[in-house]
Design a protein around this motif. Structure first.
Motif, short mmCIF file in Angstrom:
data_model
loop_
_atom_site.label_atom_id
_atom_site.label_comp_id
_atom_site.label_asym_id
_atom_site.label_seq_id
_atom_site.Cartn_x
_atom_site.Cartn_y
_atom_site.Cartn_z
N LYS A 103 0.85 -1.18 0.00
CA LYS A 103 0.00 0.00 0.00
C LYS A 103 0.89 1.25 0.00
CE LYS A 103 -3.96 -2.22 1.18
NZ LYS A 103 -4.48 -2.91 0.07
N ILE A 104 0.33 2.36 -0.43
CA ILE A 104 1.09 3.61 -0.51
C ILE A 104 1.63 4.00 0.87
CG2 ILE A 104 -0.94 5.09 -0.29
CD1 ILE A 104 1.79 6.01 -2.65
N LYS A 105 0.87 3.78 1.92
CA LYS A 105 1.33 4.13 3.28
C LYS A 105 2.57 3.34 3.66
CE LYS A 105 -3.01 5.76 5.18
NZ LYS A 105 -3.99 5.66 6.26
N GLU A 106 2.60 2.06 3.30
CA GLU A 106 3.77 1.23 3.60
C GLU A 106 5.00 1.74 2.86
OE1 GLU A 106 2.77 -3.24 3.90
OE2 GLU A 106 1.22 -2.39 2.60
N LEU A 107 4.82 2.12 1.60
CA LEU A 107 5.95 2.64 0.82
C LEU A 107 6.44 3.97 1.39
CD1 LEU A 107 4.66 1.78 -2.76
CD2 LEU A 107 6.42 0.58 -1.46
N GLU A 108 5.50 4.81 1.84
CA GLU A 108 5.89 6.10 2.43
C GLU A 108 6.67 5.88 3.72
OE1 GLU A 108 2.31 8.99 0.81
OE2 GLU A 108 1.98 7.87 2.67
N ILE A 109 6.25 4.91 4.52
CA ILE A 109 6.97 4.60 5.77
C ILE A 109 8.38 4.13 5.46
CG2 ILE A 109 7.05 2.97 7.71
CD1 ILE A 109 3.96 3.21 7.78
N GLU A 110 8.53 3.39 4.37
CA GLU A 110 9.84 2.87 3.97
C GLU A 110 10.72 3.96 3.34
OE1 GLU A 110 9.48 -0.67 1.60
OE2 GLU A 110 8.09 -1.58 3.02
N GLY A 111 10.15 5.13 3.10
CA GLY A 111 10.96 6.25 2.60
C GLY A 111 10.79 6.59 1.14
N MET A 112 9.71 6.19 0.53
CA MET A 112 9.49 6.48 -0.88
C MET A 112 9.45 8.00 -1.10
SD MET A 112 6.39 5.49 -3.46
CE MET A 112 5.25 6.53 -2.59
N PRO A 113 10.25 8.53 -2.05
CA PRO A 113 10.32 9.98 -2.25
C PRO A 113 9.20 10.57 -3.11
CG PRO A 113 11.87 8.89 -3.70
CD PRO A 113 11.23 7.81 -2.85
N LEU A 114 8.39 9.75 -3.75
CA LEU A 114 7.35 10.25 -4.64
C LEU A 114 6.11 10.68 -3.87
CD1 LEU A 114 7.50 7.43 -7.35
CD2 LEU A 114 8.48 9.71 -7.53
N SER A 115 5.45 11.71 -4.38
CA SER A 115 4.16 12.10 -3.80
C SER A 115 3.14 11.03 -4.18
CB SER A 115 3.71 13.45 -4.35
OG SER A 115 3.40 13.34 -5.72
#
Length: 135
Positions: A103-115
């Motif tokens: 999920k997008i939240k998991e990727l954001e937690i892992e540090g994904m730089p994309l909006s």
């Protein structure tokens, strides 16, 4: 598949069914990698009567192994190259998202730089590019 927004058919030239098919293929990516990593042994039990009357010879176990490994390598390469073609700087995030059901939240937690909006646009573009590559 609930909670999955289909692609715009007119914009991406892909039906909902085709999109679902491509998503399912991408989810097999890690299975392919695992099989490729462990598919090294040609020693198997002898199978009597596998070749029916008039069927093509199946070849040696080594030939079958090489053919299967080549098929797996090609499938993996198609998914990876499509991700790189979609965004060469952030392809690892796209690959994680499309192959691991993240999920997008998991990727954001892992540090994904994309909006979020850019990530979803890249993900849709990935499937459109994969559609072109596959057929």
């Amino acid at each position: 598949m609930p909670n999955v927004r289909p692609l715009n058919e007119n914009k991406y030239h892909m039906s909902k069914d085709r999109y679902d098919e491509l998503r399912s293929r991408c989810y097999q990516y890690w299975e392919w990698r695992k099989e490729l990593a462990y598919l090294t042994d040609t020693v198997k039990a002898i199978q009597y009567g596998v070749e029916g009357k008039g069927s093509q010879p199946q070849g040696s176990a080594t030939e079958q192994l090489v053919i299967r490994r080549m098929e797996l390598e090609e499938k993996i390469k198609i998914v990876e190259q499509t991700a790189i073609e979609t965004d060469s700087e952030n392809y690892k995030w796209i690959l994680k998202g499309v192959t691991q059901k993240k999920k997008i939240k998991e990727l954001e937690i892992e540090g994904m730089p994309l909006s979020r909006s850019l990530y979803y646009e890249k993900k849709r573009l990935f499937y459109a590019n994969l559609n072109k590559r596959m057929y």
